[in-house]
Design an enzyme around this catalytic site. Structure first.
Site, PDB file in Angstrom:
ATOM      1  N   CYS A   4       0.661  -1.245  -0.590  1.00 48.40           N
ATOM      2  CA  CYS A   4       0.024   0.596   0.164  1.00 48.40           C
ATOM      3  C   CYS A   4       1.062   1.444  -0.074  1.00 48.40           C
ATOM      4  O   CYS A   4       1.806   1.443   0.533  1.00 48.40           O
ATOM      5  CB  CYS A   4      -0.901  -0.298   1.441  1.00 48.40           C
TER       6      CYS A   4
ATOM      7  N   ASP B 289      -0.104   3.889   1.341  1.00 49.07           N
ATOM      8  CA  ASP B 289       0.127   3.883   2.986  1.00 49.07           C
ATOM      9  C   ASP B 289       1.423   4.989   4.113  1.00 49.07           C
ATOM     10  O   ASP B 289       2.743   3.883   3.578  1.00 49.07           O
ATOM     11  CB  ASP B 289       0.118   3.423   4.227  1.00 49.07           C
TER      12      ASP B 289
ATOM     13  N   ARG C 141       3.201   4.926   6.162  1.00 50.90           N
ATOM     14  CA  ARG C 141       3.361   4.178   7.297  1.00 50.90           C
ATOM     15  C   ARG C 141       3.874   2.525   7.100  1.00 50.90           C
ATOM     16  O   ARG C 141       3.992   1.896   8.507  1.00 50.90           O
ATOM     17  CB  ARG C 141       1.704   4.138   8.100  1.00 50.90           C
TER      18      ARG C 141
ATOM     19  N   CYS D 277      -5.648  -0.116   7.298  1.00 51.08           N
ATOM     20  CA  CYS D 277      -6.314   0.478   5.496  1.00 51.08           C
ATOM     21  C   CYS D 277      -7.370   1.416   5.381  1.00 51.08           C
ATOM     22  O   CYS D 277      -8.130   0.859   4.760  1.00 51.08           O
ATOM     23  CB  CYS D 277      -5.828  -0.459   4.623  1.00 51.08           C
TER      24      CYS D 277
ATOM     25  N   HIS E  80      -2.242  -3.898   4.895  1.00 49.80           N
ATOM     26  CA  HIS E  80      -1.878  -3.838   6.311  1.00 49.80           C
ATOM     27  C   HIS E  80      -2.980  -3.666   6.797  1.00 49.80           C
ATOM     28  O   HIS E  80      -4.077  -2.853   6.965  1.00 49.80           O
ATOM     29  CB  HIS E  80      -1.430  -2.421   6.656  1.00 49.80           C
TER      30      HIS E  80
HETATM   31 CO    CO Z   1      -3.732   0.894   2.768  1.00 51.98          CO
END
Ligand code: CO
Length: 210
Positions: free
Chosen positions: A43, A45, A47, A102, A99
């Site tokens: 992803c 993302d 993090r 998400c 994750h």
């Molecule tokens: Co995500």
């Protein structure tokens, strides 16, 4: 604001110094080429930094990231990365890593419009529909969300197997494993969902190419 931006370039200078202090040939060696063993499909993302959570260094992992780590068979970007990683770099493992928490998966569970991205999230909604019986039966909304994240990864792994890129690699005897993992942003732990495939056997016949 200017400071937060210039900080990145300062950090880079420090990083280059650290690297070359411990190995003067570090960049010279990297410049010679790459032969990563892994392709990471994760992803976007912020993090979930692929190299950091897996302890891999530059040169060790080929990386593709998009919203909610999707394997969409009309995505020329994903397909190009996959083809290059499998056919040219000959990676040994392709890892789809989702994750918990998400935002893309969460948005796909709801009815709110977000604009253009709703078309992308439609692919995740299809995963929900496929597993609606299981998901609807989970009363706790957080537990349902977590399971949806896992099922989304499992379906993306399945979609990888459906590609001619992966099937042709197996057909020519290439050693290629595909895996599904989930990362927990709350504790940093990677979980193997045990959906590892080494061949196209036992996949529905309609997806198998001769
Ligand atoms: Co995500």
């Amino acid at each position: 604001m200017e400071k937060s931006y210039s900080k990145l370039l300062e950090n880079n200078k420090k990083w280059v110094k650290e690297r070359t202090d411990s190995d003067p040939d570090y960049f010279t060696n990297l410049a010679k080429g790459q032969s990563p063993e892994y392709l990471w499909i994760g992803c976007s993302d912020s993090r979930v930094p692929a190299n950091e959570v897996t302890g891999t260094r530059p040169g060790e992992m080929f990386v593709h990231r998009n919203i909610a780590n999707m394997v969409v068979n009309t995505d020329l970007n994903l397909l190009s990365v996959l083809a290059y990683a499998v056919d040219v770099l000959k990676v040994k493992h392709v890892i789809v890593c989702g994750h918990y928490g998400c935002g893309g998966v969460q948005a796909a569970m709801g009815d709110k419009q977000y604009g253009l991205i709703d078309h992308w999230l439609g692919n995740i909604k299809n995963v929900y529909r496929m597993h609606a019986t299981e998901l609807d039966a989970i009363d706790n909304s957080n537990e349902r969300f977590r399971r949806f994240v896992e099922l989304n990864v499992i379906e993306q792994v399945a979609d990888l197997r459906k590609t001619t890129i992966v099937q042709n690699a197996w057909k020519r005897g290439q050693n290629l494993h595909i895996h599904g993992w989930v990362y927990d942003i709350a504790d940093g732990i990677l979980k193997d969902l045990d959906v590892t495939y080494r061949n196209a056997e036992e996949m529905h016949q309609v997806y198998q190419f001769s």
